[in-house]
Design an enzyme around this catalytic site. Structure first.
Site, PDB file in Angstrom:
ATOM      1  N   HIS A   1       7.877 -22.756  16.879  1.00  0.00           N
ATOM      2  CA  HIS A   1       7.705 -23.270  15.518  1.00  0.00           C
ATOM      3  C   HIS A   1       8.256 -22.293  14.499  1.00  0.00           C
ATOM      4  CE1 HIS A   1       4.101 -21.028  16.722  1.00  0.00           C
ATOM      5  NE2 HIS A   1       4.067 -20.593  15.476  1.00  0.00           N
TER       6      HIS A   1
ATOM      7  N   GLY B   1       3.407 -11.633  17.762  1.00  0.00           N
ATOM      8  CA  GLY B   1       2.334 -12.321  17.052  1.00  0.00           C
ATOM      9  C   GLY B   1       2.222 -13.804  17.337  1.00  0.00           C
ATOM     10  N   GLN B   2       3.066 -14.341  18.226  1.00  0.00           N
ATOM     11  CA  GLN B   2       2.988 -15.787  18.503  1.00  0.00           C
ATOM     12  C   GLN B   2       1.667 -16.110  19.194  1.00  0.00           C
ATOM     13  OE1 GLN B   2       6.333 -17.390  20.703  1.00  0.00           O
ATOM     14  NE2 GLN B   2       5.616 -19.507  20.483  1.00  0.00           N
ATOM     15  N   THR B   3       0.975 -17.119  18.672  1.00  0.00           N
ATOM     16  CA  THR B   3      -0.316 -17.504  19.258  1.00  0.00           C
ATOM     17  C   THR B   3      -0.296 -18.931  19.786  1.00  0.00           C
ATOM     18  OG1 THR B   3      -1.162 -18.227  17.096  1.00  0.00           O
ATOM     19  CG2 THR B   3      -1.649 -15.954  17.754  1.00  0.00           C
ATOM     20  N   VAL B   4       0.610 -19.759  19.274  1.00  0.00           N
ATOM     21  CA  VAL B   4       0.749 -21.126  19.779  1.00  0.00           C
ATOM     22  C   VAL B   4       2.117 -21.207  20.448  1.00  0.00           C
ATOM     23  CG1 VAL B   4       0.848 -23.583  19.207  1.00  0.00           C
ATOM     24  CG2 VAL B   4      -0.740 -22.087  17.967  1.00  0.00           C
TER      25      VAL B   4
ATOM     26  N   HIS C   1       7.663 -21.021  10.497  1.00  0.00           N
ATOM     27  CA  HIS C   1       6.757 -21.011   9.342  1.00  0.00           C
ATOM     28  C   HIS C   1       7.589 -21.088   8.068  1.00  0.00           C
ATOM     29  CE1 HIS C   1       3.044 -19.347  11.416  1.00  0.00           C
ATOM     30  NE2 HIS C   1       3.966 -18.994  12.290  1.00  0.00           N
TER      31      HIS C   1
END
Ligand code: 5GP
Ligand code: ZN
Length: 129
Positions: free
Chosen positions: A95, A88-91, A97
């Site tokens: 990072h 699900g990583q999009t950037v 959350h």
């Protein structure tokens, strides 16, 4: 190469920082106070962090938690990371959350981060509703 949004974050967005990492609000929060923490060094995967960076990021998670406790009084937290597109990583600047949770913000919070995917085997208590 496309510019990295987390490398070019406006200074004014920074909530707290230390030598290693910076924290800022997620632009599309899943709950009030949803914060992202990123290492200052651009790496795509959390698994690419040095031990010093892991410590720096985790120390900042603690500071963020204290700041969010004061500011929003959540009753619980989900802390998580998506590492890789299939997760699900999009950037693709690593990072973490930090998602404050509030009483009753979902009908049944059991499972927490397990709910990113349906279980292969029902966990104890699942399906007893
Ligand atoms: P991922 O899906 O890669 O784990 O998380 C990327 C996060 O970045 C998402 O929660 C998304 O809402 C957040 N996001 C995307 N673009 C921006 C932006 O320009 N600024 C901020 N603060 N957050 C962003
Ligand atoms: Zn970056």
């Amino acid at each position: 190469m496309k510019a990295c949004i987390f490398c070019s974050l406006p200074k004014s967005d920074v909530l707290v920082e230390n030598e290693i990492a910076v924290a800022f609000f997620d632009k599309f929060p899943v709950n009030e106070g949803h914060v992202l923490l990123v290492p200052k060094r651009h790496v795509s995967s959390l698994f690419d962090l040095t031990e010093e960076e892991v410590m720096g990021v985790w120390n900042l998670v603690q500071e963020v938690k204290e700041m969010l406790d004061r500011r929003f009084q959540p009753v619980a937290y989900n802390i998580g990371a998506n590492v890789g597109a299939a997760a699900g990583q999009t950037v693709f600047h690593a990072h973490v959350h930090v998602i404050p949770r509030y009483q009753g913000d979902v009908p049944d919070p059991r499972g927490g981060v397990r709910n990113v995917k349906k279980s292969m085997v029902p966990s104890p208590g699942e399906g007893e509703k």
